[in-house]
Structures are given as C-alpha cells and as structure tokens.
Design a protein around this motif. Structure first.
Motif, PDB file in Angstrom:
ATOM      1  N   GLN A 125      -7.395 -90.010  20.663  1.00 38.32           N
ATOM      2  CA  GLN A 125      -8.679 -90.668  20.474  1.00 38.32           C
ATOM      3  C   GLN A 125      -8.882 -91.058  19.022  1.00 38.32           C
ATOM      4  O   GLN A 125      -8.815 -90.205  18.133  1.00 38.32           O
TER       5      GLN A 125
ATOM      6  N   ALA B 138     -11.754 -79.201  22.353  1.00 37.99           N
ATOM      7  CA  ALA B 138     -12.104 -79.813  21.074  1.00 37.99           C
ATOM      8  C   ALA B 138     -10.976 -80.660  20.497  1.00 37.99           C
ATOM      9  O   ALA B 138     -11.190 -81.461  19.606  1.00 37.99           O
TER      10      ALA B 138
ATOM     11  N   TYR C 167      -3.954 -86.830  25.508  1.00 37.87           N
ATOM     12  CA  TYR C 167      -4.682 -88.047  25.167  1.00 37.87           C
ATOM     13  C   TYR C 167      -4.838 -88.134  23.655  1.00 37.87           C
ATOM     14  O   TYR C 167      -4.827 -87.139  22.945  1.00 37.87           O
TER      15      TYR C 167
ATOM     16  N   TYR D 123      -5.806 -84.512  22.444  1.00 42.59           N
ATOM     17  CA  TYR D 123      -6.311 -83.570  23.425  1.00 42.59           C
ATOM     18  C   TYR D 123      -5.222 -83.208  24.426  1.00 42.59           C
ATOM     19  O   TYR D 123      -4.507 -84.078  24.928  1.00 42.59           O
TER      20      TYR D 123
ATOM     21  N   SER E  68     -14.819 -93.768  17.335  1.00 44.82           N
ATOM     22  CA  SER E  68     -15.642 -94.783  18.013  1.00 44.82           C
ATOM     23  C   SER E  68     -14.945 -95.412  19.218  1.00 44.82           C
ATOM     24  O   SER E  68     -15.329 -96.508  19.652  1.00 44.82           O
ATOM     25  N   GLN E  69     -13.927 -94.763  19.725  1.00 42.32           N
ATOM     26  CA  GLN E  69     -13.253 -95.255  20.931  1.00 42.32           C
ATOM     27  C   GLN E  69     -13.124 -94.129  21.945  1.00 42.32           C
ATOM     28  O   GLN E  69     -13.181 -92.950  21.591  1.00 42.32           O
ATOM     29  N   GLY E  70     -12.910 -94.510  23.208  1.00 41.22           N
ATOM     30  CA  GLY E  70     -12.624 -93.503  24.206  1.00 41.22           C
ATOM     31  C   GLY E  70     -11.186 -93.036  24.102  1.00 41.22           C
ATOM     32  O   GLY E  70     -10.338 -93.722  23.518  1.00 41.22           O
ATOM     33  N   PRO E  71     -10.864 -91.875  24.637  1.00 39.34           N
ATOM     34  CA  PRO E  71      -9.481 -91.385  24.598  1.00 39.34           C
ATOM     35  C   PRO E  71      -8.521 -92.320  25.327  1.00 39.34           C
ATOM     36  O   PRO E  71      -8.920 -93.064  26.222  1.00 39.34           O
TER      37      PRO E  71
END
Lengths: 111, 115
Positions: free
Chosen positions: A38, A103, A36, A87, A41-44
């Motif tokens: 990211q 992380a 993923y 991630y 300020s956004q989701g993955p």
C-alpha cells in the motif's frame, strides 16, 4: 481467524534485497498466505499469494516453510518506489475471505 | 485496474447525522468488503458480502450497517455518525479462482470527517 505478526518498520537502501517475515502460528490447513502493498492515499495492491514452499512472480518471492507458521516476502533489489506498507494476511479460500490485515510493515527505502 | 468506484470521495458531516457510502463495481465479482483505515491500525474489516443480500460482520462492525441489493453495489451506512468514525474507508472486491483465493482489488477510498 489466524492473526499475523510483522515488524512495524524496516529500512533499506536502493539495490538491496529486502526480506519481510510474517508470523502466523495459528494458520489453518485451508489458509492461504497473501501479501499486499500500500502506497500513501491508495488502497492496497496484491503482490503475491502462496500455500506452501516457494512462489515467485515478476515482483517478489514468497517463502513458506513446511510448518507454515511463518512466511517471508522477498523483494529483490528494491528501489525508492518500493517504499510502502506491506501487509501479510492468512485466510481460507472457501466460502469467502474474511480478512484481518493487521498494521503491516512500513518499508522505507533510502538512496 | 479493476472497475471499482467509491462515492463520495470526500465527505464532512456532523455528529449524529446518517451517512451512506457507496461502492460500485463493474467486474461482477461475488465478494465485496468495507474496511476502515486509521493511523496505527492498518486496515480493519467492517462488513463483507458473499452475494446479493448475503452479508456478515467484520472485526469493527459496531455502528455500521451494510446492504447489497445488486451484485454491483455495496452500501455502507453510518446510522448516526460519531467522531470516532472519522477515517478513510476502502471498498474491495474479490472472486474465487480454481487455483486459490483471488486477490482483493481496492477502490480509491473515501475520506470521511465527522465534526
């Protein structure tokens, strides 16, 4: 659940190929590997998923060796907009997907 | 973008008060998740749901409860908020496909501050 280990951060320059390696020594037979991205300020956001060998889509390639204990996300010719956290996850597709994100790797692309 | 909304988007509350965050989806996906994200920790799974009334704990479930009475809604409740629960909370959804586990789609997040 298989844990993953990634570098904390990486730097690159625009136009270069970036390879981010993830270690997952305890990966189970049924586990898939998913990456993923990211932005702040956004989701993955899903990038790519694979089980073995090589997977390629319009965004990236994923290389998985035969023992599946690691995987490498390859981003061709990065741009400034690829600066983000990446991630690596491993998880079982059956019965849901209990996930551990970790992380991540912070990629910083410079001009 | 997947139809996922979170409410509220921002909330400031006092220690000891109950707080409920709502995740709403229009995709009819089976799986729903709640994560928290703190600096230096990435995303950590709090609870997830694999169907209506079917939920399970994630890695940081202490102090949180969830409920899913409808496919489209997944509620996260902090029974008595503490300052350590100040965080950004993300909801996600996913569905299984025939070729492998489906990716998770994330909501916009809720920034919660406990004073």
């Amino acid at each position: 659940l298989a844990k993953t280990t990634q570098p904390i951060s990486m730097d690159s320059y625009e136009g270069q190929e970036v390879n981010i390696t993830c270690s997952h020594n305890n990966i189970a037979t049924n586990d898939y590997i998913t990456w993923y991205q990211q932005f702040p300020s956004q989701g993955p956001r899903f990038i790519i998923q694979g089980y073995k060998t090589k997977v390629t889509n319009e965004v990236a390639s994923l290389f998985i060796p035969a023992d599946r204990k690691s995987s490498t996300l390859s981003l061709p010719r990065v741009s400034l907009s690829d600066t983000a956290v990446y991630y690596c996850l491993v998880g079982d597709r059956t019965g849901g997907f209990k996930t551990i994100f970790g992380a991540g790797t912070r990629l910083f692309v410079k001009a | 973008d997947a139809g996922i909304t979170q409410s509220p988007r921002h909330k400031v509350t006092e220690t000891g008060t109950p707080v409920t965050l709502r995740c709403h989806q229009t995709e009819n996906h089976r799986y729903m998740y709640w994560y928290r994200q703190d600096p230096g920790h990435g995303l950590r799974l709090i609870h997830y749901s694999y169907g209506v009334k079917d939920t399970d704990k994630g890695e940081v479930s202490d102090g949180y409860s969830v409920s899913r009475s409808k496919t489209e809604d997944f509620l996260l409740t902090l029974e008595s908020a503490t300052s350590s629960q100040t965080s950004v909370y993300f909801c996600a959804i996913s569905e299984l496909t025939g070729t492998g586990i489906a990716e998770q789609y994330f909501g916009p997040g809720t920034r919660l501050t406990v004073t």
